[in-house]
Scaffold this active site. Structure first.
Site, PDB file in Angstrom:
ATOM      1  NE  ARG A 262     -10.172   3.508  30.800  1.00 46.44           N
ATOM      2  CZ  ARG A 262      -9.044   4.157  30.507  1.00 46.44           C
ATOM      3  NH1 ARG A 262      -8.083   4.243  31.409  1.00 46.44           N
ATOM      4  NH2 ARG A 262      -8.884   4.708  29.334  1.00 46.44           N
TER       5      ARG A 262
ATOM      6  CD  GLN B 286      -3.034  -1.143   0.462  1.00 47.50           C
ATOM      7  OE1 GLN B 286      -3.076  -0.461  -0.558  1.00 47.50           O
ATOM      8  NE2 GLN B 286      -4.049  -1.862   0.869  1.00 47.50           N
TER       9      GLN B 286
END
Length: 140
Positions: free
Chosen positions: A65, A9
């Site tokens: 978290r 790419q």
């Protein structure tokens, strides 16, 4: 006849010759059918329901978290390049099929040039990485 194809790419200009060398080595060593390039990112992902309001975490529990340094993060496809077996591609119609391996690249290679903002970010990172030699970015 070619047995392996590479899709490279141009929107990922921070890919170095060493990245290609190491990616090809991993592909061959692992006897994979496909190789995808990835970058490890420490981002907490959310999705929004069809109502456009209700949010749900996708890759963690907000009540527990984790700290970034205690979490391995997620692998994000950076689209720098793909390697794939021609026969597998012909059989499945997909460049990512069969035994897929992930080649982890440096964090700065996550940026793909798809917008003017991306261009500015890559321009800064390229200057930091390669200095004043943009014509030889990593390919000396």
């Amino acid at each position: 006849m070619c047995a392996t194809l590479a899709l490279i790419q141009c929107t990922s200009p921070l890919t170095s010759a060493r990245d290609f060398e190491q990616g090809v080595a991993l592909f061959e060593r692992s006897k994979a059918d496909s190789l995808v390039t990835v970058v490890r990112a420490h981002r907490f992902l959310w999705s929004v329901a069809a109502d456009g309001v209700t949010a749900t975490p996708k890759n963690y529990d907000p009540a527990a978290r984790p700290r970034r340094q205690d979490w391995r993060g997620e692998l994000i496809e950076n689209g720098a390049f793909y390697l794939f077996d021609v026969a597998t591609f012909r059989r499945t119609g997909s460049r990512l099929a069969g035994k897929i391996v992930a080649f982890e690249m440096p964090e700065e290679t996550l940026v793909e040039i798809d917008s003017l903002t991306d261009w500015k970010i890559v321009e800064f990172l390229a200057h930091e990485k390669f200095g004043d030699q943009p014509k030889a970015w990593g390919f000396s």
